[in-house]
Design a protein around this motif. Structure first.
Motif, PDB file in Angstrom:
ATOM      1  N   ASP A 176       0.815  -1.218   0.000  1.00  0.00           N
ATOM      2  CA  ASP A 176       0.000   0.000   0.000  1.00  0.00           C
ATOM      3  C   ASP A 176       0.847   1.266   0.000  1.00  0.00           C
ATOM      4  OD1 ASP A 176      -0.151   1.079   3.229  1.00  0.00           O
ATOM      5  OD2 ASP A 176       0.584  -0.928   2.845  1.00  0.00           O
ATOM      6  N   ALA A 177       2.114   1.140   0.391  1.00  0.00           N
ATOM      7  CA  ALA A 177       2.992   2.311   0.464  1.00  0.00           C
ATOM      8  C   ALA A 177       3.973   2.373  -0.700  1.00  0.00           C
ATOM      9  CB  ALA A 177       3.761   2.299   1.783  1.00  0.00           C
ATOM     10  N   ALA A 178       3.730   1.596  -1.756  1.00  0.00           N
ATOM     11  CA  ALA A 178       4.668   1.524  -2.882  1.00  0.00           C
ATOM     12  C   ALA A 178       4.421   2.627  -3.906  1.00  0.00           C
ATOM     13  CB  ALA A 178       4.585   0.148  -3.542  1.00  0.00           C
ATOM     14  N   SER A 179       4.197   3.844  -3.428  1.00  0.00           N
ATOM     15  CA  SER A 179       3.963   4.985  -4.316  1.00  0.00           C
ATOM     16  C   SER A 179       4.039   6.258  -3.494  1.00  0.00           C
ATOM     17  CB  SER A 179       2.580   4.884  -4.970  1.00  0.00           C
ATOM     18  OG  SER A 179       1.556   4.994  -3.989  1.00  0.00           O
ATOM     19  N   HIS A 180       4.072   7.375  -4.172  1.00  0.00           N
ATOM     20  CA  HIS A 180       4.063   8.656  -3.464  1.00  0.00           C
ATOM     21  C   HIS A 180       2.735   8.857  -2.732  1.00  0.00           C
ATOM     22  CE1 HIS A 180       7.560   9.371  -6.026  1.00  0.00           C
ATOM     23  NE2 HIS A 180       7.842  10.426  -5.286  1.00  0.00           N
ATOM     24  N   TYR A 181       1.643   8.448  -3.365  1.00  0.00           N
ATOM     25  CA  TYR A 181       0.338   8.587  -2.724  1.00  0.00           C
ATOM     26  C   TYR A 181       0.239   7.674  -1.500  1.00  0.00           C
ATOM     27  CZ  TYR A 181      -4.732   9.039  -2.256  1.00  0.00           C
ATOM     28  OH  TYR A 181      -5.993   9.301  -1.777  1.00  0.00           O
ATOM     29  N   GLY A 182       0.817   6.480  -1.602  1.00  0.00           N
ATOM     30  CA  GLY A 182       0.820   5.565  -0.462  1.00  0.00           C
ATOM     31  C   GLY A 182       1.601   6.117   0.711  1.00  0.00           C
ATOM     32  N   VAL A 183       2.751   6.732   0.446  1.00  0.00           N
ATOM     33  CA  VAL A 183       3.532   7.355   1.519  1.00  0.00           C
ATOM     34  C   VAL A 183       2.777   8.560   2.082  1.00  0.00           C
ATOM     35  CG1 VAL A 183       5.688   8.547   2.048  1.00  0.00           C
ATOM     36  CG2 VAL A 183       5.727   6.503   0.605  1.00  0.00           C
ATOM     37  N   ALA A 184       2.085   9.288   1.194  1.00  0.00           N
ATOM     38  CA  ALA A 184       1.282  10.422   1.666  1.00  0.00           C
ATOM     39  C   ALA A 184       0.180   9.949   2.611  1.00  0.00           C
ATOM     40  CB  ALA A 184       0.677  11.161   0.469  1.00  0.00           C
ATOM     41  N   ARG A 185      -0.416   8.793   2.318  1.00  0.00           N
ATOM     42  CA  ARG A 185      -1.439   8.227   3.217  1.00  0.00           C
ATOM     43  C   ARG A 185      -0.839   7.941   4.590  1.00  0.00           C
ATOM     44  NH1 ARG A 185      -4.449   4.435  -0.969  1.00  0.00           N
ATOM     45  NH2 ARG A 185      -2.534   3.256  -0.725  1.00  0.00           N
ATOM     46  N   GLU A 186       0.400   7.440   4.596  1.00  0.00           N
ATOM     47  CA  GLU A 186       1.079   7.152   5.860  1.00  0.00           C
ATOM     48  C   GLU A 186       1.326   8.446   6.631  1.00  0.00           C
ATOM     49  OE1 GLU A 186       3.004   4.005   8.217  1.00  0.00           O
ATOM     50  OE2 GLU A 186       1.525   4.081   6.605  1.00  0.00           O
ATOM     51  N   LEU A 187       1.767   9.491   5.937  1.00  0.00           N
ATOM     52  CA  LEU A 187       2.039  10.771   6.591  1.00  0.00           C
ATOM     53  C   LEU A 187       0.747  11.438   7.065  1.00  0.00           C
ATOM     54  CD1 LEU A 187       4.819  12.113   4.194  1.00  0.00           C
ATOM     55  CD2 LEU A 187       5.109  11.289   6.534  1.00  0.00           C
ATOM     56  N   LYS A 188      -0.342  11.187   6.374  1.00  0.00           N
ATOM     57  CA  LYS A 188      -1.648  11.697   6.822  1.00  0.00           C
ATOM     58  C   LYS A 188      -1.954  11.187   8.224  1.00  0.00           C
ATOM     59  CE  LYS A 188      -6.530  10.707   6.182  1.00  0.00           C
ATOM     60  NZ  LYS A 188      -7.480   9.799   5.496  1.00  0.00           N
ATOM     61  N   ALA A 189      -1.706   9.891   8.444  1.00  0.00           N
ATOM     62  CA  ALA A 189      -1.958   9.314   9.761  1.00  0.00           C
ATOM     63  C   ALA A 189      -0.966   9.824  10.803  1.00  0.00           C
ATOM     64  CB  ALA A 189      -1.892   7.795   9.682  1.00  0.00           C
ATOM     65  N   LEU A 190       0.287  10.046  10.387  1.00  0.00           N
ATOM     66  CA  LEU A 190       1.325  10.475  11.330  1.00  0.00           C
ATOM     67  C   LEU A 190       1.209  11.945  11.707  1.00  0.00           C
ATOM     68  CD1 LEU A 190       4.348   8.591   9.701  1.00  0.00           C
ATOM     69  CD2 LEU A 190       3.299   8.070  11.910  1.00  0.00           C
ATOM     70  N   TYR A 191       0.803  12.789  10.753  1.00  0.00           N
ATOM     71  CA  TYR A 191       0.755  14.236  10.992  1.00  0.00           C
ATOM     72  C   TYR A 191      -0.668  14.780  11.117  1.00  0.00           C
ATOM     73  CZ  TYR A 191       5.764  14.950  10.138  1.00  0.00           C
ATOM     74  OH  TYR A 191       7.135  14.948  10.231  1.00  0.00           O
ATOM     75  N   GLY A 192      -1.662  13.989  10.761  1.00  0.00           N
ATOM     76  CA  GLY A 192      -3.035  14.490  10.801  1.00  0.00           C
ATOM     77  C   GLY A 192      -3.336  15.461   9.682  1.00  0.00           C
ATOM     78  N   ALA A 193      -2.565  15.402   8.598  1.00  0.00           N
ATOM     79  CA  ALA A 193      -2.770  16.310   7.465  1.00  0.00           C
ATOM     80  C   ALA A 193      -3.798  15.710   6.509  1.00  0.00           C
ATOM     81  CB  ALA A 193      -1.441  16.550   6.749  1.00  0.00           C
ATOM     82  N   GLU A 194      -4.258  16.540   5.569  1.00  0.00           N
ATOM     83  CA  GLU A 194      -5.259  16.097   4.605  1.00  0.00           C
ATOM     84  C   GLU A 194      -4.601  15.639   3.304  1.00  0.00           C
ATOM     85  OE1 GLU A 194      -8.558  15.701   4.994  1.00  0.00           O
ATOM     86  OE2 GLU A 194      -8.212  16.211   7.090  1.00  0.00           O
ATOM     87  N   LEU A 195      -5.165  14.586   2.722  1.00  0.00           N
ATOM     88  CA  LEU A 195      -4.685  14.106   1.429  1.00  0.00           C
ATOM     89  C   LEU A 195      -5.246  14.947   0.295  1.00  0.00           C
ATOM     90  CD1 LEU A 195      -4.908  10.207   1.606  1.00  0.00           C
ATOM     91  CD2 LEU A 195      -2.841  11.569   1.386  1.00  0.00           C
ATOM     92  N   LYS A 196      -4.451  15.037  -0.785  1.00  0.00           N
ATOM     93  CA  LYS A 196      -4.906  15.741  -1.980  1.00  0.00           C
ATOM     94  C   LYS A 196      -4.811  14.776  -3.165  1.00  0.00           C
ATOM     95  CE  LYS A 196      -1.714  18.885  -1.705  1.00  0.00           C
ATOM     96  NZ  LYS A 196      -0.882  20.072  -2.022  1.00  0.00           N
ATOM     97  N   LEU A 197      -5.846  14.716  -3.967  1.00  0.00           N
ATOM     98  CA  LEU A 197      -5.844  13.902  -5.180  1.00  0.00           C
ATOM     99  C   LEU A 197      -6.364  14.783  -6.310  1.00  0.00           C
ATOM    100  CD1 LEU A 197      -5.100  10.961  -5.844  1.00  0.00           C
ATOM    101  CD2 LEU A 197      -7.526  10.390  -5.702  1.00  0.00           C
ATOM    102  N   PRO A 198      -5.703  14.761  -7.475  1.00  0.00           N
ATOM    103  CA  PRO A 198      -6.163  15.617  -8.576  1.00  0.00           C
ATOM    104  C   PRO A 198      -7.639  15.413  -8.887  1.00  0.00           C
ATOM    105  CG  PRO A 198      -4.079  14.567  -9.126  1.00  0.00           C
ATOM    106  CD  PRO A 198      -4.529  13.948  -7.848  1.00  0.00           C
TER     107      PRO A 198
END
Length: 806
Positions: A176-198
């Motif tokens: 699930d983390a084998a992409s930039h979006y997957g790593v962003a999902r991980e950081l969303k949980a770690l930092y409480g930030a919002e995801l962005k998708l085009p």
């Protein structure tokens, strides 16, 4: 897997240093193995500025050179000698100032230095485009059309950017983390930030003239298959921003269509494939398996025989075009002449992809993701984003409806957990509100809660989370392992003291080292016969530790050395037709002194017989001193022992050998055992023996290992033939060489020695190779010759050497 921080920012905004982000990812299970800086131009054009040529005249002593002065925004103009035919007064140019590093398109980087060219001072360089990797032309200097003030950094003019790249050692379970979006999902949980998708919304085709029917015959292998057609595109180089993103993560741009599919793969984790529609026979696509042995030529121009289980993307004539999820075919791919493509985005069965990838030996970025499990909800989303991107970089129009064949929907996993078990497995009372918040941040839905139990819905892209323990692990890694304190019952008073210097670990480490070099470990009796040490200098009978209730005269004393027990083992093996031996033993020797009884730890090495067993491949050859010395020195290297000297041995056990001395103490003795001693144990063969004082070696504090990057630049070898006094040994040569050249000299090796009447009495010839290397650049002949001359001068002055050929 490499993640570009600039690329990552398209999916999430994190205002934190890259080092902090890396640390958080590592703590959460995505181990960061390295941080790199990527520059869109090598060196970032540091030290290069915009300048203006204020004067230009012919060089008085060179027809093809010009004397110029250049204003670079400083108090005085810089004098620069230029060889370009197009340099002229009034031009705006790129100037490399003194100290700047230039990275040409071809060749090695070089530093700009203050110098004189044909007698004229030159304080910089006016650059051509190929000298700073901005092009291939060397017809003349770059002339700029700009109003920027003189002294403006060239990086600002050319828009050079710097990107931070995080390298993650991705474990197999975290697909699930084998992409930039997957790593962003991980950081969303770690930092409480919002995801962005085009935002792409619905895609409406301009027309449907390009519709290509799709038939999925094997729904098990291809649960979801999406696609659309784009006509009228132009295949060419990708725009710079797209190339820079791919280069940042180590990919080589190919063309705009292929680059766009790679961008989506590494951005969203969804592999795509583009087929040239003109090469799709029958204007139809079939997803199916083919008969065993069907030939298929892949993109690497290798013809492969298909297995009956290989899932294939075929055209309407059942001609194979692609091994689904693994590798494309040679005949159906995108080329420079392609005008229309069918863009595929699918979810393939991990089992099918894994088997095909393994059978055909094909490991691709696509198969890496498919065989671990991708997101079944991503194919239509990624397809729309990719279609928009391809239109942006290659033009064209969408000429079909989106095909989305989704048989049995892949549902989220349902997992039941309890707060009680979460606390028990975590070893900490994590607040229930925080648990629920973490689950939400991981996109795990709480479907029901009853009496401390939770029914959870885990998204299907989290193929690694299907049990209660998996849920708890996810909660802990986001909560933070560092936030889980030590329980009272784990207090230090219940823990055994940890040895600061663990001799057992060092023995195990050395045992593995010696075993890897062909040695076998022996364990022998500490009781031996007194006759072994009789008549040997230094072994006094009154210092023997006698056994009071001895079983026999052969077991009358405690051993004084490990040598004779080892010789007994050698004799035992030789008598059983096993003459080629490499043995080692850890053990103690015992001695009686005026102060009492003394025990000493040893490591003993034994080498005897031939180097290798008899074979038709090579003639058998007896062991030599070097066959013992090499592993002996490896032992010291393993223990981190440095700075010792080797002197001729004074040990009475050896005919000849060396003592290794550290801080005036003998730490090891090695050599050829005297025939009179081997005869006592019934051994006729030559035996080489090494005796290490491990009491000294193991009690010496071992420094932590320090790793450094292997040099990217080539090593240079130079040989010298030295005629010296026979009293000079190789160690003296080695020490003097290292003292004379500390930076470039990496190693020294003797590859031949000679003594004879031709050299004269008391003379010896050493043929020595010197290996030079600079970690920062390729050595040129001037530096190499200067270094070797300095070494030769030292050998002549300090050792009285005669150097042949000088």
């Amino acid at each position: 897997m490499k993640i570009s921080l600039d690329w990552l920012s398209q999916y999430i905004d994190i205002d934190a240093p890259v080092e902090e982000i890396a640390d958080k990812l590592t703590q959460s299970g995505l181990e960061v193995e390295g941080l790199e800086t990527f520059e869109t131009l090598p060196g970032g054009l540091r030290g290069l500025v915009i300048g203006e040529v204020t004067s230009c005249e012919k060089h008085p002593d060179a027809d093809r050179l010009s004397k110029t002065t250049v204003n670079v925004g400083e108090e005085e103009d810089l004098p620069i000698v230029c060889g370009a035919p197009n340099v002229a007064k009034g031009q705006k140019v790129v100037v490399a100032t003194v100290g700047a590093m230039l990275y040409p398109g071809e060749g090695e980087p070089f530093k700009i230095k203050k110098g004189k060219i044909r007698g004229e001072v030159s304080l910089g360089m006016i650059c051509a485009e190929d000298e700073i990797s901005l092009g291939n032309s060397h017809d003349g200097i770059m002339v700029l059309d700009t109003d920027l003030p003189n002294g403006t950094p060239a990086a600002e003019y050319f828009g050079v950017k710097e990107d931070k790249v995080i390298e993650i050692g991705l474990t197999p379970n975290r697909a699930d983390a084998a992409s930039h979006y997957g790593v962003a999902r991980e950081l969303k949980a770690l930092y409480g930030a919002e995801l962005k998708l085009p935002e792409v919304g619905n895609i409406s085709p301009e027309n449907t003239s390009g519709n290509i029917p799709v038939i999925v015959e094997n729904v098990e292998a291809a649960p979801r298959y999406c696609g659309l057609t784009i006509d009228g595109l132009t295949v060419k180089d990708s725009p710079k921003w797209l190339q820079d993103h791919l280069k940042a993560i180590g990919l080589q741009p190919i063309n705009n269509v292929v680059d766009a599919t790679n961008y989506i793969l590494h951005g969203l984790g969804q592999p795509l494939h583009a087929f040239d529609t003109d090469k799709i026979g029958g204007r139809k696509i079939k997803v199916k398996t083919l008969p065993e042995g069907t030939p298929f030529t892949t993109l690497d121009e290798v013809e492969r025989k298909l297995k009956a289980e290989d899932l294939m993307i075929c055209d309407g004539n059942d001609t194979p075009m692609c091994i689904a999820g693994v590798f494309g075919g040679l005949e159906s791919g995108v080329t420079e002449t392609t005008k229309s493509i069918f863009l595929e985005s699918a979810y393939f069965s991990p089992d099918y992809v894994r088997k095909s990838s393994l059978v055909h030996g094909l490991k691709t970025d696509a198969s890496f993701r498919f065989e671990r499990g991708t997101d079944p909800d991503m194919p239509p989303v990624a397809l729309k984003i990719a279609a928009k991107l391809i239109q942006e970089v290659a033009g064209g129009e969408i000429t079909s409806e989106i095909t989305d064949l989704y048989g049995k929907k892949i549902e989220p996993f349902e997992v039941e957990v309890s707060y009680k078990n979460i606390h028990r497995l975590a070893g900490a009372e994590i607040p229930e509100e925080e648990i629920n918040s973490i689950l939400k941040s991981l996109e795990i839905e709480i479907k029901a809660e009853n009496e401390g139990k939770l029914l959870l819905s885990v998204p299907p892209y989290r193929v690694d989370v299907q049990r209660e323990a998996d849920i708890v692990e996810d909660i802990i890694r986001i909560y933070g392992y560092d936030n889980i304190g030590t329980q009272e019952f784990m207090g230090a008073e219940f823990l055994a003291p940890v040895a600061k210097n663990d001799h057992g670990k060092r023995k195990a480490s050395l045992g593995h080292l010696l075993a890897s070099q062909g040695f076998h470990e022996i364990i022998t009796n500490s009781l031996t016969k007194p006759e072994y040490t009789e008549g040997i200098d230094g072994f006094k009978a009154e210092e023997n530790v006698d056994i009071l209730n001895k079983l026999s005269e052969d077991l009358g004393i405690m051993r004084r050395t490990l040598l004779f027990q080892g010789l007994e083992v050698i004799a035992h093996n030789i008598n059983r037709k096993q003459p080629n031996l490499k043995l080692f033993e850890f053990g103690k020797s015992y001695k009686k002194t005026e102060e009492g009884y003394q025990e000493q730890e040893h490591l003993a090495l034994f080498v005897s017989g031939n180097k290798f067993d008899e074979s038709w491949l090579a003639k058998s050859e007896g062991v030599a001193f070097s066959d013992l010395a090499t592993p002996a020195l490896a032992v010291l290297e393993k223990l981190g022992i440095k700075g010792y000297n080797s002197v001729k041995t004074s040990n009475p056990l050896f005919t000849e050998g060396l003592d290794l001395v550290l801080n005036e103490k003998v730490i090891a003795s090695l050599g050829l055992v005297k025939k009179s001693l081997t005869k006592k144990a019934g051994v006729k063969a030559s035996v080489f023996f090494a005796d290490f004082n491990t009491d000294i070696l193991f009690n010496k504090k071992q420094k932590p290992l320090v790793y450094k990057e292997i040099s990217k630049f080539p090593e240079v070898r130079r040989d010298l033939s030295l005629v010296l006094s026979s009293k000079v040994n190789f160690q003296e040569i080695q020490e003097l060489a290292k003292k004379t050249e500390r930076k470039l000299l990496q190693s020294i090796n003797v590859f031949d020695t000679f003594e004879g009447e031709q050299l004269g009495e008391g003379k010896k010839s050493y043929s020595v190779s010197f290996f030079l290397q600079d970690p920062n650049k390729t050595l040129d002949d001037k530096v190499i010759d200067k270094t070797m001359n300095r070494l030769m001068d030292a050998f002549e002055k300090e050792l009285g050497a005669e150097i042949k050929g000088r």
